[in-house]
Design a protein around this motif. Structure first.
Motif, PDB file in Angstrom:
ATOM      1  N   PHE A  35      -6.032 -43.762  58.999  1.00 33.41           N
ATOM      2  CA  PHE A  35      -7.217 -43.062  59.482  1.00 33.41           C
ATOM      3  C   PHE A  35      -6.825 -41.692  60.025  1.00 33.41           C
ATOM      4  O   PHE A  35      -5.721 -41.497  60.521  1.00 33.41           O
ATOM      5  N   PHE A  87      -7.998 -47.404  52.709  1.00 33.11           N
ATOM      6  CA  PHE A  87      -7.647 -48.818  52.685  1.00 33.11           C
ATOM      7  C   PHE A  87      -6.903 -49.165  51.401  1.00 33.11           C
ATOM      8  O   PHE A  87      -5.887 -49.848  51.429  1.00 33.11           O
ATOM      9  N   LEU A 133      -5.585 -50.279  66.341  1.00 33.83           N
ATOM     10  CA  LEU A 133      -5.131 -49.001  65.810  1.00 33.83           C
ATOM     11  C   LEU A 133      -3.942 -48.486  66.617  1.00 33.83           C
ATOM     12  O   LEU A 133      -3.984 -48.481  67.841  1.00 33.83           O
ATOM     13  N   TYR A 147      -8.635 -39.119  62.856  1.00 30.18           N
ATOM     14  CA  TYR A 147      -9.695 -38.872  63.822  1.00 30.18           C
ATOM     15  C   TYR A 147      -9.545 -37.456  64.365  1.00 30.18           C
ATOM     16  O   TYR A 147      -8.431 -36.925  64.439  1.00 30.18           O
ATOM     17  N   GLY A 181     -12.656 -54.990  60.971  1.00 30.88           N
ATOM     18  CA  GLY A 181     -11.388 -54.347  60.667  1.00 30.88           C
ATOM     19  C   GLY A 181     -11.455 -53.079  59.856  1.00 30.88           C
ATOM     20  O   GLY A 181     -10.439 -52.652  59.303  1.00 30.88           O
ATOM     21  N   ASP A 182     -12.637 -52.455  59.755  1.00 31.01           N
ATOM     22  CA  ASP A 182     -12.678 -51.243  58.943  1.00 31.01           C
ATOM     23  C   ASP A 182     -12.186 -50.024  59.709  1.00 31.01           C
ATOM     24  O   ASP A 182     -12.095 -48.949  59.137  1.00 31.01           O
ATOM     25  N   GLY A 183     -11.859 -50.227  60.959  1.00 35.66           N
ATOM     26  CA  GLY A 183     -11.196 -49.167  61.696  1.00 35.66           C
ATOM     27  C   GLY A 183     -12.069 -48.064  62.198  1.00 35.66           C
ATOM     28  O   GLY A 183     -11.574 -47.120  62.808  1.00 35.66           O
ATOM     29  N   GLU A 184     -13.365 -48.095  61.936  1.00 33.54           N
ATOM     30  CA  GLU A 184     -14.205 -47.010  62.428  1.00 33.54           C
ATOM     31  C   GLU A 184     -14.641 -47.329  63.841  1.00 33.54           C
ATOM     32  O   GLU A 184     -15.548 -48.139  64.052  1.00 33.54           O
ATOM     33  N   ASN A 235      -6.624 -56.472  62.199  1.00 38.67           N
ATOM     34  CA  ASN A 235      -8.005 -56.163  61.850  1.00 38.67           C
ATOM     35  C   ASN A 235      -8.714 -55.419  62.972  1.00 38.67           C
ATOM     36  O   ASN A 235      -9.920 -55.220  62.911  1.00 38.67           O
ATOM     37  N   LEU A 250     -14.223 -40.247  63.676  1.00 31.36           N
ATOM     38  CA  LEU A 250     -13.535 -40.559  62.438  1.00 31.36           C
ATOM     39  C   LEU A 250     -13.806 -39.484  61.392  1.00 31.36           C
ATOM     40  O   LEU A 250     -14.955 -39.148  61.112  1.00 31.36           O
TER      41      LEU A 250
END
Lengths: 114, 113
Positions: B34, B51, B101, B36, A99-102, B98, B46
């Motif tokens: 985020f 967070f 996006l 990008y 879940g860190d989104g990267e 989790n 990214l």
């Protein structure tokens, strides 16, 4: 290090034909995503796999679309039969999960359906 | 459903000028945010993420972003733009998920010499 590899980079086909897009995620990544990008709708998540298992396919447009991940290093997105409105850039992305989104994206497959 | 809004479709700046790209999110709880960047013909990369903790986040290529809960914003900034920064920039929010996006529609940045 190799990134996410997608093929083909460009595909032009006629309406009604089957299209198969392929993806090799980064080794060691356990999450894989298929996105579609269009001018009208932007980036849309089509399907998400975790440890080769489809977790969320709510973004798959309709039954003409299917995706598989037979092993940790390969995934396919198939459209059968294809329609002009499927024309878009399809991205595969992988991540370590957690879940860190990267997300690490491939360069995309540009599909044109005539 | 949560949404991410990037009000500016296209921004043009001169090389060396400062840059701010706007992003607003709708997720009510603590968002995971985020930025990008997508260069022509490429996938997304990214730039930075938020967070929790310090609301000013540093990223790659000299970019930073500030999280402002009161304004539901997460704007991207760079003090001096280079011609190589010309690209499309996407803000995204994973909200309580989790993995999922939600991307904004993107802001196309043009840099004039």
């Amino acid at each position: 290090d190799a990134g996410v590899i997608q093929s083909p980079r460009h595909e032009v086909t006629e309406m009604g034909q089957e299209v198969t897009l392929r993806c090799k995620p980064i080794s060691g990544h356990n999450s894989l995503f298929w996105y579609r990008q269009t001018m009208m709708r932007g980036l849309e998540l089509l399907i998400y796999f975790n440890n080769n298992v489809p977790i969320d396919d709510s973004g798959m447009p309709e039954d003409r679309f299917s995706a598989k991940m037979p092993n940790a290093s390969f995934s396919t997105l198939k459209i059968q039969p294809s329609e002009p409105r499927d024309s878009a850039v399809y991205f595969c992305a992988s991540s370590l999960g957690g879940g860190d989104g990267e997300l690490f994206f491939g360069e995309g497959s540009r599909l044109t359906v005539l | 459903a949560q949404s991410v809004t990037q009000p500016d479709i296209h921004i043009t700046v001169s090389e060396g000028a400062s840059l701010e790209l706007r992003c607003n999110y709708s997720y009510g709880a603590t968002p995971y945010l985020f930025w990008y960047v997508q260069s022509p013909g490429q996938g997304l990369q990214l730039l930075l993420k938020y967070f929790s903790g310090d609301t000013l986040v540093q990223g790659i290529k000299g970019f930073e972003a500030e999280f402002k809960r009161s304004q539901s914003s997460f704007n991207l900034r760079k003090p001096s733009v280079h011609w190589s920064d010309a690209a499309e920039y996407f803000c995204a929010d994973s909200g309580g998920s989790n993995y999922k996006l939600t991307f904004g529609k993107g802001t196309l940045l043009t840099v004039n010499p």
